[in-house]
Scaffold this motif. Structure first.
Motif, mmCIF file in Angstrom:
data_model
loop_
_atom_site.group_PDB
_atom_site.id
_atom_site.type_symbol
_atom_site.label_atom_id
_atom_site.label_comp_id
_atom_site.label_asym_id
_atom_site.label_seq_id
_atom_site.Cartn_x
_atom_site.Cartn_y
_atom_site.Cartn_z
ATOM 1 N N ARG A 83 -9.302 90.980 12.803
ATOM 2 C CA ARG A 83 -7.882 90.825 12.496
ATOM 3 C C ARG A 83 -7.276 89.737 13.389
ATOM 4 O O ARG A 83 -6.504 90.018 14.320
ATOM 5 C CB ARG A 83 -7.171 92.172 12.643
ATOM 6 N N MET A 84 -7.680 88.531 13.103
ATOM 7 C CA MET A 84 -7.179 87.352 13.815
ATOM 8 C C MET A 84 -7.608 86.124 13.034
ATOM 9 O O MET A 84 -8.395 86.212 12.105
ATOM 10 C CB MET A 84 -7.715 87.301 15.250
ATOM 11 N N GLY A 85 -7.078 84.975 13.436
ATOM 12 C CA GLY A 85 -7.435 83.726 12.781
ATOM 13 C C GLY A 85 -6.308 83.212 11.904
ATOM 14 O O GLY A 85 -5.316 83.897 11.641
ATOM 15 N N ASN A 86 -6.455 81.975 11.482
ATOM 16 C CA ASN A 86 -5.510 81.368 10.544
ATOM 17 C C ASN A 86 -6.303 80.416 9.659
ATOM 18 O O ASN A 86 -7.532 80.321 9.793
ATOM 19 C CB ASN A 86 -4.350 80.695 11.289
ATOM 20 N N PRO A 87 -5.668 79.706 8.735
ATOM 21 C CA PRO A 87 -6.455 78.862 7.823
ATOM 22 C C PRO A 87 -7.307 77.807 8.524
ATOM 23 O O PRO A 87 -8.308 77.362 7.953
ATOM 24 C CB PRO A 87 -5.373 78.211 6.943
ATOM 25 N N ARG A 88 -6.965 77.423 9.746
ATOM 26 C CA ARG A 88 -7.711 76.347 10.404
ATOM 27 C C ARG A 88 -8.676 76.838 11.473
ATOM 28 O O ARG A 88 -9.666 76.159 11.773
ATOM 29 C CB ARG A 88 -6.736 75.337 11.017
ATOM 30 N N ILE A 89 -8.384 77.962 12.124
ATOM 31 C CA ILE A 89 -9.284 78.508 13.144
ATOM 32 C C ILE A 89 -9.658 79.929 12.742
ATOM 33 O O ILE A 89 -8.794 80.795 12.567
ATOM 34 C CB ILE A 89 -8.645 78.507 14.542
ATOM 35 N N ARG A 90 -10.957 80.152 12.571
ATOM 36 C CA ARG A 90 -11.458 81.463 12.216
ATOM 37 C C ARG A 90 -12.630 81.811 13.121
ATOM 38 O O ARG A 90 -13.149 80.978 13.850
ATOM 39 C CB ARG A 90 -11.909 81.480 10.750
ATOM 40 N N VAL A 91 -13.024 83.070 13.045
ATOM 41 C CA VAL A 91 -14.177 83.517 13.829
ATOM 42 C C VAL A 91 -14.951 84.522 12.994
ATOM 43 O O VAL A 91 -14.364 85.383 12.327
ATOM 44 C CB VAL A 91 -13.729 84.116 15.184
ATOM 45 N N ASP A 92 -16.273 84.363 12.961
ATOM 46 C CA ASP A 92 -17.112 85.357 12.310
ATOM 47 C C ASP A 92 -17.992 86.017 13.365
ATOM 48 O O ASP A 92 -17.756 85.866 14.554
ATOM 49 C CB ASP A 92 -17.914 84.759 11.146
ATOM 50 N N SER A 93 -19.010 86.715 12.954
ATOM 51 C CA SER A 93 -19.819 87.476 13.906
ATOM 52 C C SER A 93 -20.738 86.597 14.740
ATOM 53 O O SER A 93 -21.338 87.085 15.710
ATOM 54 C CB SER A 93 -20.657 88.514 13.150
ATOM 55 N N GLN A 94 -20.836 85.306 14.413
ATOM 56 C CA GLN A 94 -21.776 84.442 15.119
ATOM 57 C C GLN A 94 -21.120 83.266 15.838
ATOM 58 O O GLN A 94 -21.647 82.793 16.849
ATOM 59 C CB GLN A 94 -22.819 83.892 14.132
ATOM 60 N N LYS A 95 -19.976 82.801 15.326
ATOM 61 C CA LYS A 95 -19.443 81.553 15.855
ATOM 62 C C LYS A 95 -17.958 81.440 15.554
ATOM 63 O O LYS A 95 -17.381 82.232 14.788
ATOM 64 C CB LYS A 95 -20.180 80.367 15.226
ATOM 65 N N PHE A 109 -1.069 76.911 17.948
ATOM 66 C CA PHE A 109 -1.891 76.017 17.141
ATOM 67 C C PHE A 109 -1.389 75.936 15.699
ATOM 68 O O PHE A 109 -1.378 74.864 15.090
ATOM 69 C CB PHE A 109 -3.346 76.500 17.176
ATOM 70 N N GLY A 110 -0.944 77.074 15.158
ATOM 71 C CA GLY A 110 -0.509 77.096 13.769
ATOM 72 C C GLY A 110 0.725 76.273 13.489
ATOM 73 O O GLY A 110 1.002 75.909 12.343
ATOM 74 N N THR A 111 1.487 75.940 14.548
ATOM 75 C CA THR A 111 2.679 75.108 14.378
ATOM 76 C C THR A 111 2.509 73.744 15.048
ATOM 77 O O THR A 111 3.491 73.095 15.405
ATOM 78 C CB THR A 111 3.914 75.827 14.955
ATOM 79 N N GLY A 112 1.261 73.345 15.251
ATOM 80 C CA GLY A 112 0.979 72.030 15.803
ATOM 81 C C GLY A 112 0.819 71.991 17.300
ATOM 82 O O GLY A 112 0.655 70.918 17.885
ATOM 83 N N GLY A 113 0.856 73.135 17.956
ATOM 84 C CA GLY A 113 0.711 73.193 19.407
ATOM 85 C C GLY A 113 -0.732 73.375 19.840
ATOM 86 O O GLY A 113 -1.650 73.457 19.007
ATOM 87 N N PRO A 114 -0.974 73.483 21.159
ATOM 88 C CA PRO A 114 -2.346 73.555 21.665
ATOM 89 C C PRO A 114 -2.875 74.965 21.888
ATOM 90 O O PRO A 114 -4.050 75.127 22.216
ATOM 91 C CB PRO A 114 -2.239 72.825 23.005
ATOM 92 N N GLY A 159 6.615 87.332 18.600
ATOM 93 C CA GLY A 159 6.410 85.996 18.042
ATOM 94 C C GLY A 159 5.238 85.238 18.606
ATOM 95 O O GLY A 159 5.056 84.058 18.276
ATOM 96 N N MET A 160 4.431 85.847 19.463
ATOM 97 C CA MET A 160 3.242 85.167 19.974
ATOM 98 C C MET A 160 2.212 85.146 18.846
ATOM 99 O O MET A 160 1.670 86.185 18.475
ATOM 100 C CB MET A 160 2.703 85.868 21.210
ATOM 101 N N ASP A 161 1.943 83.960 18.334
ATOM 102 C CA ASP A 161 1.191 83.825 17.090
ATOM 103 C C ASP A 161 -0.032 82.939 17.271
ATOM 104 O O ASP A 161 -0.205 81.942 16.578
ATOM 105 C CB ASP A 161 2.106 83.252 16.002
ATOM 106 N N ALA A 162 -0.901 83.300 18.197
ATOM 107 C CA ALA A 162 -2.117 82.527 18.409
ATOM 108 C C ALA A 162 -3.162 82.879 17.360
ATOM 109 O O ALA A 162 -3.218 84.022 16.900
ATOM 110 C CB ALA A 162 -2.672 82.799 19.804
ATOM 111 N N PRO A 163 -4.016 81.935 16.991
ATOM 112 C CA PRO A 163 -5.071 82.248 16.023
ATOM 113 C C PRO A 163 -6.041 83.316 16.531
ATOM 114 O O PRO A 163 -6.504 84.150 15.766
ATOM 115 C CB PRO A 163 -5.793 80.909 15.820
#
Length: 774
Positions: free
Chosen positions: A18-30, A163-168, A196-200
């Motif tokens: 239960r985390m991630g966004n369209p650009r940063i995701r995580v699966d069981s390996q990487k 990151f989702g709004t262009g930040g680091p 509002g803390m919305d990190a991937p």
């Protein structure tokens, strides 16, 4: 013959976290970023423990060292020492720090706690919070009632920087080293999300058999070469042995063990659901008063490589950059026995023997890790998807020094052989003779490396690729040299490898013919030169360099051109090359350039063209010795060989450091300075070689630095104190080493009698010199 069989990799499990966004995701390996595998390299740097005026320079040094993600704690006590007000200015300006990381192209992981440890007073809690009669670090509503305002303040600081709004900001860590309250970790995550803390990504430390809320946070692990938090027993900390083996065991029950009041009742996290990620690979170690280990660079680099070879898909170092504890308005802010913790840490210094030191010093570990980071930058995405394969013959236990330690990471066809024949010198590993590896791949084919058995030298650690696509129609079938990086020069691609000491470098390549068939060629070099270029095809070559040259190799972009540079230290700022001034060093540039010119300024070295010894164009840089180091005179005021009072305390009843009032009876040495000894516009670091117990440095009665002697020099940056030093000088208060005290230092340097000696004192000057290339 050492044999490993690569199994068909299991498919990655995705969509369960239960985390991630369209650009940063995580699966069981990487981890996956913008649709491609992503291998982060993260370094810890504490913004509120450093001078904000120097943040930019130090972050640039981290970036040049191969760090792509900066991790930082938010120490509650640094921002709300008094309950009635928060402070987010100056060195405590979290928003400015993260904004600067963004400008430099660095991602950020914010470790928001609220308890963080970090050898801070109360683990980061303000005294007023620590004193309240409530259940700290729990779902006690009285406690959460104080956490909410703190998290609300953090959320304001981080607004718009995700990151989702262009930040680091790519991740947020909640809590630290909490092993028995998964529900509380989930509560903290939900509280932060609600603000509002919305990190991937969301992370939590998982060592000590930690029970974490399933699928809610990415478990992060660690491992240290030594442990100041152990008792003052002689010899290497046993819990650190495991980190010099290749293993599928991720956990370490020794980290934070002195602070766990009960044993973990859980089994830890299910490693099949998460990639192997780390946040605290020990790239150094501080000195506690009772235990003061030295961490050689090889111990750091071998541990880091062992984690990559064990399947790491995220390298995270603690501390990558050293720091200094600030002094609060109400108290000092370091971990201490006085505040109920097991260890006394220095009041100021948190240097950590880090790759980048407390005052920006570049240590050997910085260069050794940078060579590994170049490798990860080259193949990290491919490596991230390669699972671990352990050999058929494994070491029997932590005391097995005979069985070779090695592993394979492979996708079933291509991969890497990792070898570690190093562990800390108290139990040094001997050379291993008649070594040859056979790797059976998923299609039944085998790779045998090397062609003939070799001897693995004592202390060697390395990684050899096999079936590696080099591009340009060439596949590296096998190699006995370590891949470092590559660069394209004109129409030609140059792939850089470093020698493995004591082993002949041999490259076996499969090259494509015009008709699509393959031919196998063998390239080798017995030449011991620092640079040897081996032609593979018309538009592909292998550049073979020595291990020493690999430690001086940088890959960067200057004036829009990717370049390899051999140098002791450099930065590229706004596309322009900057070099650290040095008395004498050689500089190599590839692709070759006609000239280097220092931009005129207060410090400008003499740069001369040298004879080339390979594809690098070589130059020498020279400065007068007086511009680099100045000897200073130490005046003895009180030279009594005084021993510190023997005290002990804390939950482990360990040796306790002298109190401020004890220093009134210590030896005293004064240093005065002339203006020319502290030139403006340069960094002026005082370097003291000494033997003793502990010491403090004061300017006008104000504590500016302290040191627990462990055999390494004591260093302090004088630059920010220049005016006061010219007026008041520097006063050193020191105690003699007490051989009867319950204090661990390495046996090889441990004095056998009460000893206090200052052997040399000097000021090392350094400055960045902009250089133009033509």
């Amino acid at each position: 013959m050492h044999h490993a069989v690569v199994r068909q990799p299991a498919p990655a499990v995705a969509g369960h976290l239960r985390m991630g966004n369209p650009r940063i995701r995580v699966d069981s390996q990487k981890l996956i970023r913008d649709g491609k595998a992503w291998f982060p390299v993260m370094g810890e740097f504490h913004f509120s423990r450093y001078d904000a005026k120097l943040w930019c320079l130090e972050l640039e040094r981290m970036r040049e060292g191969g760090i792509t993600v900066v991790s930082t704690y938010v120490f509650w006590q640094h921002h709300q020492e008094r309950q009635e007000s928060f402070v987010w200015t100056g060195n405590r300006d979290l928003r400015a720090f993260i904004g600067l990381c963004a400008e430099l192209g660095l991602d950020v992981v914010v470790r928001i706690g609220p308890w963080v440890h970090g050898e801070a007073r109360n683990g980061g809690f303000p005294d007023w919070l620590q004193a309240l009669p409530l259940q700290h670090r729990s779902n006690d509503e009285a406690y959460l009632g104080h956490v909410r305002p703190f998290f609300t303040e953090i959320a304001r600081q981080l607004d718009g920087l995700y990151f989702g709004t262009g930040g680091p900001i790519v991740a947020i860590q909640v809590e630290n080293e909490l092993y028995d309250q998964s529900a509380h970790i989930l509560t903290l995550k939900e509280l932060a999300l609600g603000l509002g803390m919305d990190a991937p990504l969301w992370t939590a430390t998982a060592w000590g058999g930690a029970e974490l809320p399933e699928n809610e946070v990415l478990p992060l692990y660690g491992g240290y070469p030594e442990a100041f938090w152990e008792d003052a027993h002689p010899g290497w900390a046993r819990g650190s042995r495991k980190h010099y083996f290749f293993t599928d065991i991720r956990d370490d029950h020794s980290i934070g063990a002195d602070l766990r009041t009960t044993a973990s009742l859980g089994q830890g996290t299910d490693s099949t659901r998460y990639p192997y990620a780390t946040c605290e690979l020990g790239s150094g170690m501080p000195s506690a008063y009772h235990r003061r280990p030295i961490i050689p660079a090889h111990d750091v680099a071998a541990l880091a490589l062992a984690k990559v070879g064990s399947g790491s898909a995220w390298q995270g170092y603690y501390m990558y950059h050293g720091a200094s504890h600030p002094v609060g308005e109400l108290s000092s802010l370091q971990e201490s026995i006085e505040t109920g913790y097991p260890n006394d840490l220095p009041v100021i210094s948190y240097d950590f023997q880090a790759p980048v030191g407390e005052h920006g010093q570049l240590r050997e570990s910085y260069h050794r890790l940078r060579a590994q980071h170049l490798f990860l930058a080259e193949v990290g995405p491919e490596l991230a998807g390669m699972p671990l394969t352990l050999p058929q013959l494994l070491p029997e236990n932590l005391d097995d020094v005979e069985t070779l330690r090695w592993s394979v990471r492979s996708d079933g066809h291509a991969g890497f052989i990792f070898v570690n024949n190093h562990q800390p010198s108290t139990d040094a590993l001997a050379a291993k003779e008649e070594v040859q590896f056979r790797v059976t791949l998923t299609d039944g084919n085998t790779v045998t490396v090397p062609e003939n058995p070799v001897t693995i030298p004592a202390g060697a650690y390395f990684v050899w690729p096999f079936n590696l696509d080099l591009g340009r129609g060439a596949t590296l079938h096998s190699s006995t040299a370590q891949l470092v990086t590559s660069v394209v020069a004109g129409q030609k691609k140059v792939v850089v490898f470093s020698r493995t000491a004591g082993i002949e470098p041999v490259f076996v390549l499969d090259l494509a013919n015009d008709d699509g068939s393959l031919r196998r060629v063998r390239l080798a070099s017995s030449v011991e030169a620092s640079q040897v270029e081996l032609a593979v095809t018309e538009n592909l070559s292998i550049l073979l360099i020595t291990e020493a040259a690999a430690l001086r190799l940088w890959k960067t972009e200057v004036d829009g051109v990717p370049r390899l540079i051999l140098a002791e230290s450099l930065l590229v700022r706004d596309g322009q090359l900057h070099l650290d001034a040095a008395v004498q060093q050689t500089l190599g540039v590839f692709p070759a350039v006609e000239s280097l010119l220092a931009v005129p300024g207060s410090v400008a070295p003499d740069i001369r063209r040298l004879e080339d010894h390979g594809p690098f164009r070589e130059f020498s840089l020279h400065l007068p010795a007086s511009a680099v180091e100045t000897t200073v005179h130490v005046h003895t005021v009180r030279d009594a060989v005084v021993l510190a009072p023997r005290r002990s305390g804390g939950p482990q009843n360990r040796a306790a450091a002298p109190l401020t009032e004890d220093y009134e009876q210590s030896a005293r040495f004064d240093i005065t300075f002339a203006a020319e000894q502290l030139p403006v516009g340069t960094k002026n670091v005082l370097h003291i070689d000494w033997v003793g117990d502990c010491a403090r440095a004061l300017v006008g009665g104000r504590l500016v630095s302290d040191n627990y002697w462990n055999g390494l020099p004591w260093e302090m940056d004088l630059s920010e104190h220049r005016d006061e030093l010219l007026l008041h000088g520097l006063s050193i208060r020191a105690f003699a080493y007490d051989p009867g005290a319950a204090i661990y230092v390495e046996e090889s340097i441990r004095p056998q009698r009460p000893t206090l000696e200052i052997s040399s004192v000097g000021i090392r000057h350094s400055a960045l010199v902009p250089v133009t290339i033509s």
